[in-house]
Structures are given as C-alpha cells and as structure tokens.
Design a protein around this motif. Structure first.
Motif, mmCIF file in Angstrom:
data_model
loop_
_atom_site.group_PDB
_atom_site.id
_atom_site.type_symbol
_atom_site.label_atom_id
_atom_site.label_comp_id
_atom_site.label_asym_id
_atom_site.label_seq_id
_atom_site.Cartn_x
_atom_site.Cartn_y
_atom_site.Cartn_z
ATOM 1 N N GLU A 1 58.761 16.103 45.885
ATOM 2 C CA GLU A 1 60.213 16.677 47.846
ATOM 3 C C GLU A 1 60.933 15.585 47.268
ATOM 4 O OE1 GLU A 1 57.406 17.423 51.607
ATOM 5 O OE2 GLU A 1 57.881 16.148 51.087
ATOM 6 N N ILE A 2 62.310 15.798 47.752
ATOM 7 C CA ILE A 2 63.634 15.247 47.973
ATOM 8 C C ILE A 2 63.571 15.259 49.262
ATOM 9 C CG2 ILE A 2 66.260 15.210 47.356
ATOM 10 C CD1 ILE A 2 65.351 17.141 44.985
ATOM 11 N N LEU A 3 63.937 13.408 49.545
ATOM 12 C CA LEU A 3 64.145 12.952 50.649
ATOM 13 C C LEU A 3 65.572 12.511 50.729
ATOM 14 C CD1 LEU A 3 61.119 12.633 50.637
ATOM 15 C CD2 LEU A 3 61.543 12.112 53.183
ATOM 16 N N LYS A 4 66.125 12.621 51.755
ATOM 17 C CA LYS A 4 67.701 11.969 52.244
ATOM 18 C C LYS A 4 67.806 10.971 53.293
ATOM 19 C CE LYS A 4 73.050 11.593 51.808
ATOM 20 N NZ LYS A 4 72.865 11.057 52.788
ATOM 21 N N ASP A 5 67.929 9.760 53.522
ATOM 22 C CA ASP A 5 68.152 9.445 54.561
ATOM 23 C C ASP A 5 66.136 9.431 55.500
ATOM 24 O OD1 ASP A 5 69.784 8.015 54.368
ATOM 25 O OD2 ASP A 5 71.182 9.527 54.996
ATOM 26 N N GLY A 6 65.662 9.699 54.891
ATOM 27 C CA GLY A 6 63.890 9.843 55.833
ATOM 28 C C GLY A 6 64.052 11.714 55.460
ATOM 29 N N LYS A 7 65.019 12.106 55.431
ATOM 30 C CA LYS A 7 64.235 13.531 55.974
ATOM 31 C C LYS A 7 64.142 14.285 54.664
ATOM 32 C CE LYS A 7 66.930 17.442 58.197
ATOM 33 N NZ LYS A 7 67.998 17.751 59.135
ATOM 34 N N VAL A 8 63.521 15.558 54.977
ATOM 35 C CA VAL A 8 62.992 15.810 53.498
ATOM 36 C C VAL A 8 64.117 17.666 53.499
ATOM 37 C CG1 VAL A 8 61.315 18.348 52.081
ATOM 38 C CG2 VAL A 8 60.920 15.958 53.727
ATOM 39 N N ILE A 9 65.066 17.439 51.810
ATOM 40 C CA ILE A 9 65.964 18.037 52.170
ATOM 41 C C ILE A 9 65.845 19.310 50.501
ATOM 42 C CG2 ILE A 9 67.685 16.431 53.093
ATOM 43 C CD1 ILE A 9 68.163 16.305 49.949
ATOM 44 N N GLY A 10 64.804 19.197 50.212
ATOM 45 C CA GLY A 10 64.537 20.035 49.165
ATOM 46 C C GLY A 10 63.522 19.792 48.477
ATOM 47 N N ILE B 1 64.265 22.638 40.971
ATOM 48 C CA ILE B 1 64.836 22.257 41.966
ATOM 49 C C ILE B 1 66.262 22.107 42.566
ATOM 50 C CG2 ILE B 1 67.136 20.871 40.299
ATOM 51 C CD1 ILE B 1 66.516 17.984 41.647
ATOM 52 N N LYS B 2 65.826 22.092 44.263
ATOM 53 C CA LYS B 2 66.611 23.114 45.153
ATOM 54 C C LYS B 2 66.889 21.739 46.089
ATOM 55 C CE LYS B 2 68.339 26.513 47.940
ATOM 56 N NZ LYS B 2 68.023 28.295 48.475
ATOM 57 N N PHE B 3 68.067 21.466 46.965
ATOM 58 C CA PHE B 3 68.066 20.696 48.020
ATOM 59 C C PHE B 3 69.672 20.622 48.128
ATOM 60 C CE2 PHE B 3 69.839 17.568 44.025
ATOM 61 C CZ PHE B 3 70.570 17.107 44.756
ATOM 62 N N THR B 4 69.783 20.241 50.004
ATOM 63 C CA THR B 4 71.654 20.642 50.135
ATOM 64 C C THR B 4 71.452 19.414 51.650
ATOM 65 O OG1 THR B 4 71.097 23.220 50.228
ATOM 66 C CG2 THR B 4 72.121 22.446 51.951
ATOM 67 N N VAL B 5 72.224 18.871 51.747
ATOM 68 C CA VAL B 5 72.929 17.950 52.055
ATOM 69 C C VAL B 5 73.826 18.486 53.082
ATOM 70 C CG1 VAL B 5 74.066 15.192 52.546
ATOM 71 C CG2 VAL B 5 72.940 16.134 50.386
ATOM 72 N N LYS B 6 73.678 18.287 54.336
ATOM 73 C CA LYS B 6 74.229 18.828 55.497
ATOM 74 C C LYS B 6 74.576 17.765 56.266
ATOM 75 C CE LYS B 6 72.398 23.711 55.773
ATOM 76 N NZ LYS B 6 72.005 25.003 56.726
ATOM 77 N N LEU B 7 76.066 17.943 57.018
ATOM 78 C CA LEU B 7 76.683 17.062 57.609
ATOM 79 C C LEU B 7 77.045 17.643 59.282
ATOM 80 C CD1 LEU B 7 77.614 13.923 58.145
ATOM 81 C CD2 LEU B 7 79.658 14.323 57.083
ATOM 82 N N PHE B 8 76.818 17.726 60.043
ATOM 83 C CA PHE B 8 77.331 18.284 61.601
ATOM 84 C C PHE B 8 76.888 19.408 61.453
ATOM 85 C CE2 PHE B 8 79.786 14.313 61.534
ATOM 86 C CZ PHE B 8 79.446 13.795 62.582
#
Length: 226
Positions: A33-42, A61-68
């Motif tokens: 699992e890929i996490l950013k700032d404790g949240k699973v993103i991919g 591999i796949k992940f997405t970082v979202k802001l607002f």
C-alpha cells in the motif's frame, strides 16, 4: 569501532544473500500500500512467474495525490524484469506521470557485459552492479547504484545499517533490520536526492516498509504476500 561492526555486518549479510532469486521462489505476489500523510493513496504490486531458471517479475503501480478535491499528482505504471538465475537480462517499463509518458528499455549486452539502456531521461550503458530501483528486491541494499524504473536514470547511493528493530504491520509483528539509503552526491537538488528509510525482514528476504519525506510523509508498506 562502530564502522568496523557495520563493515562486518555487510560482509556477513552479503555472504548470506547469494542465490538472490532463489529467495523469491516462494512468492507469487507482494502487495504494497502507498500512503501519504497517513492516508492510503494507491498501491504497488509485484507478481512473480517462474519457469525453470527463468523468473519474470511484473510491477504495477498507481497512486493519486489530491488537494481540495483536485488531482495534483498522479502516476500509473507497469514494468517487467526478466532474470535467468540471478542475472537480469531485460527490464521494460511504461509510466504515465501527470499525463507525461516515461519509459525504460534495458537489455543485458553479453559482448560488453553491461546493460544497454534507452530511457526517457537516460540513454547509454550501465554496470551490471546496478539494480532496478524497485522495492521487492533486497539487493537494492547491497549495491552502490540503482536504475530508475521510471526513466532509466542512474543514481549512486550509500546504504547504512541503522539498527535491529521490531515493527508492526497490519496486526503482525516483525523483527527487521533498519537501513538508511541516501544519495552519494550531496550536491544534488533536494528533490533529486535519494533519502529513504527501509525496513528489511531478513527471514523472508522481504522489504516490508519504506518511508521518505517529500512534500509530505510517504510510506510503502507490505500489506500481503503469498
């Protein structure tokens, strides 16, 4: 004295790490699992296919970082490594990073005993001591350089043993060796430097956890292996 014990550790570790691909004969799949700032993103998945002395490792591999609610960074990629016994003979990957296509085409050249690389950011030769920079292989902790699985660029690195530790992942406790992997070239821009903490389960020859900080705190954690 500390440097002496670190040297002895690596000598013993290297001796115990022969027959590299044989360590992975028991695996069919590794799920991270890929996490950013404790949240699973991919996710980052590895699949193993064996045929006699031949082993093929595919990577998704796949992940997405979202802001607002808006996507600010996105990666989706596929790669394939082919080995005969412990020798890497080819690696190919295609990656879409924020709608930008990146790739690597690597082949082992028997005449030169080097890798020939055609990548989106590097074209040329590389020593066979170089390792594809994927997290399934503990050999990334035994080399002085890695090849980017996204663009083919070659990065020189330093690996330092930190300590023996215990970590808990998804309700299970593991005894692990903690390493630090950093760029050899300290003059590189911060966004180009390697700076990873890596936890290795030597019993299974499996990297269980990787962390780093870059515009937030990132984690790659093994959720399942079979």
């Amino acid at each position: 004295m500390k440097k002496f014990f670190i040297l002895i550790f690596f000598l013993i570790y290297s001796l115990n790490s022969n027959a590299h691909m044989a360590h992975y004969n028991k695996f069919n799949k590794i799920e991270m699992e890929i996490l950013k700032d404790g949240k699973v993103i991919g996710y980052n998945y590895y699949f193993f296919k064996k045929d006699g002395d031949k082993t093929t490792v595919t990577n998704q591999i796949k992940f997405t970082v979202k802001l607002f609610g808006a996507t600010i960074f996105e990666i989706e990629g596929y790669g394939e490594e082919k080995y005969i016994k412990d020798k890497l003979i080819s690696f190919n990957s295609k990656t879409l990073q924020n709608d930008k296509k990146k790739y690597v085409n690597l082949k082992y050249n028997e005449q030169t005993d080097k890798f020939d690389i055609k990548g989106s950011s590097y074209n040329g030769a590389a020593s066979t001591n170089s390792i594809i920079g994927n997290w399934w292989s503990h050999k990334i902790l035994q080399t002085g350089r890695q090849i980017s699985p996204v663009s083919g660029s070659i990065k020189e690195q330093i690996v330092t043993f930190i300590a023996k530790e215990k970590i808990e992942l998804y309700g299970k406790t593991y005894e692990v060796d903690h390493f630090k992997l950093t760029s050899k070239d300290v003059s590189l821009p911060e966004d180009k430097k390697l700076n990873f903490d890596i936890w290795l389960d030597k019993k299974n020859s499996l990297i269980l956890k990787v962390t780093y900080s870059r515009l937030g705190n990132w984690e790659y954690k093994v959720k399942k292996f079979e």
